[in-house]
Design an enzyme around this catalytic site. Structure first.
Site, PDB file in Angstrom:
ATOM      1  CG  HIS A   1      49.014  55.321  57.416  1.00 38.02           C
ATOM      2  ND1 HIS A   1      50.363  55.607  57.398  1.00 38.02           N
ATOM      3  CD2 HIS A   1      48.533  55.662  56.192  1.00 38.02           C
ATOM      4  CE1 HIS A   1      50.688  56.099  56.211  1.00 38.02           C
ATOM      5  NE2 HIS A   1      49.599  56.148  55.460  1.00 38.02           N
TER       6      HIS A   1
ATOM      7  CG  HIS B   1      48.735  51.668  55.265  1.00 41.15           C
ATOM      8  ND1 HIS B   1      48.620  50.663  54.339  1.00 41.15           N
ATOM      9  CD2 HIS B   1      47.501  51.803  55.813  1.00 41.15           C
ATOM     10  CE1 HIS B   1      47.365  50.218  54.327  1.00 41.15           C
ATOM     11  NE2 HIS B   1      46.670  50.886  55.225  1.00 41.15           N
TER      12      HIS B   1
ATOM     13  N   GLY C   1      55.041  48.016  52.745  1.00 36.31           N
ATOM     14  CA  GLY C   1      54.622  49.394  52.492  1.00 36.31           C
ATOM     15  C   GLY C   1      54.148  49.527  51.058  1.00 36.31           C
TER      16      GLY C   1
ATOM     17  N   GLY D   1      43.764  47.575  49.526  1.00 35.38           N
ATOM     18  CA  GLY D   1      44.804  48.009  48.595  1.00 35.38           C
ATOM     19  C   GLY D   1      45.662  46.844  48.142  1.00 35.38           C
TER      20      GLY D   1
ATOM     21  CG  HIS E   1      44.326  55.652  54.749  1.00 34.14           C
ATOM     22  ND1 HIS E   1      44.541  54.320  54.544  1.00 34.14           N
ATOM     23  CD2 HIS E   1      45.414  56.292  54.226  1.00 34.14           C
ATOM     24  CE1 HIS E   1      45.696  54.157  53.913  1.00 34.14           C
ATOM     25  NE2 HIS E   1      46.247  55.341  53.702  1.00 34.14           N
TER      26      HIS E   1
ATOM     27  NE  ARG F   1      69.875  31.357  25.279  1.00 39.27           N
ATOM     28  CZ  ARG F   1      68.913  30.753  24.601  1.00 39.27           C
ATOM     29  NH1 ARG F   1      67.812  30.376  25.221  1.00 39.27           N
ATOM     30  NH2 ARG F   1      69.023  30.556  23.309  1.00 39.27           N
TER      31      ARG F   1
ATOM     32  CB  SER G   1      63.949  31.055  27.147  1.00 35.62           C
ATOM     33  OG  SER G   1      62.992  30.571  26.258  1.00 35.62           O
TER      34      SER G   1
ATOM     35  CD  GLU H   1      56.852  37.864  33.987  1.00 34.90           C
ATOM     36  OE1 GLU H   1      55.807  38.406  34.419  1.00 34.90           O
ATOM     37  OE2 GLU H   1      56.899  37.249  32.905  1.00 34.90           O
TER      38      GLU H   1
ATOM     39  CG  PHE I   1      59.426  40.349  30.479  1.00 38.45           C
ATOM     40  CD1 PHE I   1      58.737  41.393  29.875  1.00 38.45           C
ATOM     41  CD2 PHE I   1      59.644  39.194  29.750  1.00 38.45           C
ATOM     42  CE1 PHE I   1      58.271  41.281  28.568  1.00 38.45           C
ATOM     43  CE2 PHE I   1      59.190  39.071  28.447  1.00 38.45           C
ATOM     44  CZ  PHE I   1      58.496  40.114  27.846  1.00 38.45           C
TER      45      PHE I   1
ATOM     46  CG  ASP J   1      61.207  37.247  20.167  1.00 40.37           C
ATOM     47  OD1 ASP J   1      60.475  36.875  19.215  1.00 40.37           O
ATOM     48  OD2 ASP J   1      61.552  36.509  21.099  1.00 40.37           O
TER      49      ASP J   1
ATOM     50  CG  HIS K   1      60.310  40.254  23.505  1.00 41.97           C
ATOM     51  ND1 HIS K   1      59.109  40.883  23.241  1.00 41.97           N
ATOM     52  CD2 HIS K   1      59.999  39.023  23.974  1.00 41.97           C
ATOM     53  CE1 HIS K   1      58.115  40.053  23.532  1.00 41.97           C
ATOM     54  NE2 HIS K   1      58.627  38.920  23.990  1.00 41.97           N
TER      55      HIS K   1
ATOM     56  NE  ARG L   1      67.003  33.697  20.931  1.00 42.33           N
ATOM     57  CZ  ARG L   1      67.201  33.527  19.617  1.00 42.33           C
ATOM     58  NH1 ARG L   1      68.011  34.317  18.973  1.00 42.33           N
ATOM     59  NH2 ARG L   1      66.568  32.586  18.974  1.00 42.33           N
TER      60      ARG L   1
HETATM   61  C1  LIG Z   1      52.022  50.024  45.561  1.00 37.52           C
HETATM   62  C2  LIG Z   1      51.440  51.110  46.399  1.00 37.52           C
HETATM   63  N1  LIG Z   1      50.626  52.011  45.827  1.00 37.52           N
HETATM   64  C3  LIG Z   1      50.123  53.027  46.557  1.00 37.52           C
HETATM   65  C4  LIG Z   1      50.431  53.161  47.864  1.00 37.52           C
HETATM   66  C5  LIG Z   1      49.913  54.345  48.666  1.00 37.52           C
HETATM   67  N2  LIG Z   1      48.869  53.856  49.589  1.00 37.52           N
HETATM   68  C6  LIG Z   1      49.147  53.590  50.866  1.00 37.52           C
HETATM   69  S1  LIG Z   1      47.837  52.998  51.699  1.00 37.52           S
HETATM   70  C7  LIG Z   1      46.851  53.121  50.346  1.00 37.52           C
HETATM   71  C8  LIG Z   1      45.415  52.714  50.410  1.00 37.52           C
HETATM   72  C9  LIG Z   1      45.288  51.387  50.952  1.00 37.52           C
HETATM   73  O1  LIG Z   1      43.983  51.048  51.174  1.00 37.52           O
HETATM   74  P1  LIG Z   1      43.688  49.873  52.165  1.00 37.52           P
HETATM   75  O2  LIG Z   1      44.578  48.766  51.916  1.00 37.52           O
HETATM   76  O3  LIG Z   1      42.235  49.600  52.072  1.00 37.52           O
HETATM   77  O4  LIG Z   1      44.070  50.451  53.564  1.00 37.52           O
HETATM   78  P2  LIG Z   1      43.121  51.142  54.651  1.00 37.52           P
HETATM   79  O5  LIG Z   1      42.800  52.508  54.122  1.00 37.52           O
HETATM   80  O6  LIG Z   1      41.934  50.295  54.769  1.00 37.52           O
HETATM   81  O7  LIG Z   1      43.974  51.187  55.851  1.00 37.52           O
HETATM   82  C10 LIG Z   1      47.568  53.607  49.268  1.00 37.52           C
HETATM   83  C11 LIG Z   1      46.990  53.846  47.920  1.00 37.52           C
HETATM   84  C12 LIG Z   1      51.292  52.197  48.422  1.00 37.52           C
HETATM   85  N3  LIG Z   1      51.666  52.245  49.703  1.00 37.52           N
HETATM   86  N4  LIG Z   1      51.752  51.184  47.677  1.00 37.52           N
END
Ligand SMILES: Cc1ncc(C[n+]2csc(CCOP(=O)(O)OP(=O)(O)O)c2C)c(N)n1
Ligand SMILES: [Mg+2]
Length: 667
Positions: free
Chosen positions: A27, A67, A116, A155, A258, A363, A389, A416, A442, A474, A478, A525
């Site tokens: 990238h 990335h 990542g 992202g 990208h 618990r 809980s 969470e 969860f 529940d 749950h 529980r």
């Molecule tokens: C949880 C998650 N979902 C999807 C991805 C795949 N992915 C990697 S980079 C990216 C886009 C990110 O956009 P941005 O943060 O704006 O990065 P830019 O293109 O500006 O470098 C995606 C969807 C990931 N790494 N993690």
């Protein structure tokens, strides 16, 4: 913009571009876009020490937009970290290279956390900033007083975890947390306006953050914003308007920069445009020396600070000692006394309990244990709005409050995912031991962060209560069914499901001592009858499984079970014995620890007969590795039911009568 600044930031850009090109994947866009911002940060603000990357009081720099890993590797190489050489950069994305596709945490390298999965780094950074406040409170600002910077992209900010974590950071007033938003309005599919139209400024302000907008390519604006952030009273976001793939005539500002190599022709054009007349991977001495100077200057400052700290640390006894050593191995004498006292109170409580043998929900047993260990100063408890809980909060806890970090219990709110991402940060910072609770169902909301804790070998402890249909009315939303299998399938994660109070104590002890493996402790529980009725000094759960009961020598059946179903297994065993069918019951609170035992032990556990039977109120598949396809598996392979819990057990045939019948059919 000064020529020096241009040269420094271009060194990051071209190392990134060249490494991605050579690897044939990666990238380039983000490092090209954010090079100016991080250059100003590392040159003028970041407190770090390439000569001792573990320096306790260093600022933490978290690359949430993982990335863009080449941005981090370039910075570490250029500032003189031994962890990353030019050859490593040339080996970007190759087998065993420290320069992995996405940053992978290795202690002592400058890579503070594994990122990542977008958004995780933001929660980790909140954990780092929180750890800083907690420790500062314990040991004083002469020893710990640093910033945490997190670089996040569009992202990261779209991910739900960012909302949870940022909102929590604002609530707590984590003033030493600074977020650098790579506001390039581009993600993989194209312009972010395809999918998002939030007002980011209003978003941050509503969380209780300060927020400034700057041009992320303007050295002065970057400097000014960072300067302002140093004095902030609340967490501080700097929205850096940048151009993704900055410097690329045809791909700059576009999603095409990208996540793939720019290509030779385009790279030549970037070289021309940015006036960089050097070969691939060539950083001219003049520029390398300038970057080195930045690293040297940072080291000199750090060394002075470290010397100052050392004196104070020495005065702080065992807490200072352990902090200085990142809480690993060989505890100092003071600590040993403390631990010995705690251990003897644990043993005493076990003996007391064994006098009465009351049915107790595990618990609650966990709470009994926690009451005894709350005084461990590195243990930080919490729950995602289920304190009462999950029984994670004891009468000995003090609540941590906004701007007041004296406490050792965190109300994470209904968050969470962020809770688990934050716990990773707490643990990574310097070895605090975080534990946090929610319902086992969860754990699905926690999974990405649990997986990273396991990957990073962090001692994080998850208290997941209401661990089966035993939670009753529940209902199926749950009631965990497949959750245990899902968690058991994560490498380097111990999933404990103790059967009673004694096992709960033993599992908790194992979790606390497990320095490189996170632990899930699944707890009931409902009240459970004790299965261990005699005191034993030996921690029987430490082998993951052990023989609990044997009704005769000549056995026909081996019953394997965990948690709340263990007492059913015992009753089945006795019932079968009345018909002269003899069996043994194996309590298996932790499959992962059992799988690590030697073949002799495993054989012993499974010796005596061919028919293996598992009993656990959850998905049965995972038990088949022990029972084989000829075995019998009593469990649930459908969603649960809303009803009083004993009726649900009957509905799914998880009672003595149905199980005994099922076994007899096979004998
Ligand atoms: C949880 C998650 N979902 C999807 C991805 C795949 N992915 C990697 S980079 C990216 C886009 C990110 O956009 P941005 O943060 O704006 O990065 P830019 O293109 O500006 O470098 C995606 C969807 C990931 N790494 N993690
Ligand atoms: Mg973007």
């Amino acid at each position: 913009m000064s020529t020096l600044h241009k040269n420094l930031s271009n060194a990051i850009r071209f190392l990134s571009v060249d490494a991605v090109e050579k690897a044939g994947s990666g990238h380039p866009g983000m490092p090209m876009g954010m090079a100016d911002v991080v250059t100003v940060l590392f040159r003028n603000f970041l407190k770090f020490n390439p000569k001792n990357p573990n320096w306790l009081n260093r600022d933490r720099f978290v690359l949430s937009a993982g990335h863009g890993s080449m941005l981090l590797y370039s910075l570490l190489y250029l500032t003189g970290y031994k962890s990353i050489s030019l050859d490593d950069i040339k080996n970007f994305r190759q087998l065993n290279s420290i320069c992995a596709g996405h940053p992978e945490y290795h202690p002592g390298t400058g890579i503070e956390t594994t990122t990542g999965p977008l958004g995780q780094g933001i929660a980790n950074a909140v954990g780092f900033a929180l750890a800083e406040e907690i420790l500062k409170n314990k040991v004083g600002k002469e020893i710990i007083n640093h910033k945490t910077y997190v670089l996040a992209g569009d992202g990261c900010l779209m991910e739900g975890i960012s909302h949870e974590a940022l909102s929590f950071a604002g609530h707590l007033k984590l003033k030493n947390l600074i977020l650098l938003f790579d506001n390039n309005s581009i993600s993989i599919d194209g312009p972010t306006k395809l999918a998002v139209s939030d007002n980011t400024k209003k978003r941050f302000e509503s969380y209780g953050w300060d927020y400034v907008d700057i041009n992320g390519h303007n050295e002065k604006q970057i400097f000014k914003a960072l300067k302002k952030a140093q004095k902030a009273k609340r967490p501080f976001a700097i929205s850096c308007k940048t151009t993704i793939g900055y410097g690329s005539p045809n791909k700059g500002g576009k999603e095409s920069s990208h996540g793939s190599p720019l290509g030779e022709n385009e790279i030549n054009l970037v070289r021309k445009k940015l006036n960089w007349n050097y070969k691939p991977f060539e950083i001219p001495n003049k520029i390398k020396t300038e970057w080195n100077k930045i690293g040297e200057k940072a080291s000199a400052y750090a060394q002075k600070d470290e010397a100052k700290q050392q004196k104070t640390l020495n005065k702080l006894g065992w807490l200072g000692w352990s902090l200085n050593r990142n809480f690993v191995n060989n505890y100092p004498p003071g600590f040993k006394n403390h631990r010995d006292n705690i251990n003897s109170s644990i043993e005493k409580t076990k003996k007391e309990y064994l006098k009465n043998l009351n049915p107790v929900a595990t618990r609650k047993s966990s709470e009994m244990f926690l009451e005894l260990v709350t005084s461990l100063p590195n243990l930080i408890g919490g729950s995602a709005d289920l304190a009462g809980s999950n029984n994670t909060k004891t009468k000995n806890h003090k609540i941590l409050k906004p701007g007041n970090f004296k406490g050792n219990y965190i109300h994470y709110g209904v968050r969470e995912h962020a809770m688990c991402g934050i716990m990773n940060g707490l643990s990574l910072h310097s070895g605090l031991i975080p534990y946090g609770g929610t319902f086992l169902i969860f754990s699905d909301y926690c999974k990405p962060s649990i997986r990273l804790a396991a990957m990073m070998k962090q001692r994080v402890i998850y208290i997941f209560t209401h661990d089966s249909i035993g939670l009753g009315e529940d209902g199926p939303t749950h009631q965990p069914i497949e959750q245990l299998s899902g968690l058991r399938s994560i490498p380097n994660l111990n999933v404990f499901r103790p059967a009673d109070t004694i096992e709960t104590f033993e599992c908790w002890q194992l979790a606390l001592e497990s320095k490189e493996t996170p632990s899930v402790i699944a707890l009931s529980r409902q009240k459970l009858d004790p299965v261990r009725k005699k005191y034993s000094e030996i921690n029987k759960c430490s082998k993951g499984a052990y023989e609990l009961l044997r009704t005769g020598d000549n056995i026909k059946v081996i019953l394997l079970s965990s948690g709340s179903e263990t007492s059913i297994a015992i009753d089945v065993s006795h019932k079968l014995a009345t018909e002269n069918i003899y069996s043994k019951v194996i309590s298996m609170p932790c499959q992962e620890l059992f799988d690590k035992q030697d073949e002799v032990y495993k054989k012993e556990i499974f010796s005596g007969t061919e028919l293996l039977v598992s009993i656990e109120a959850s998905k049965t598949d995972f038990w088949k590795k022990y029972t084989g396809s000829n075995g019998l598996n009593f469990g649930i392979n459908d969603f649960g039911k809303s009803a009083p819990y004993k009726d649900i057990y009957d509905h799914f045939g998880l009672n003595v009568e149905s199980i005994t019948k099922g076994i007899k059919k096979r004998i």
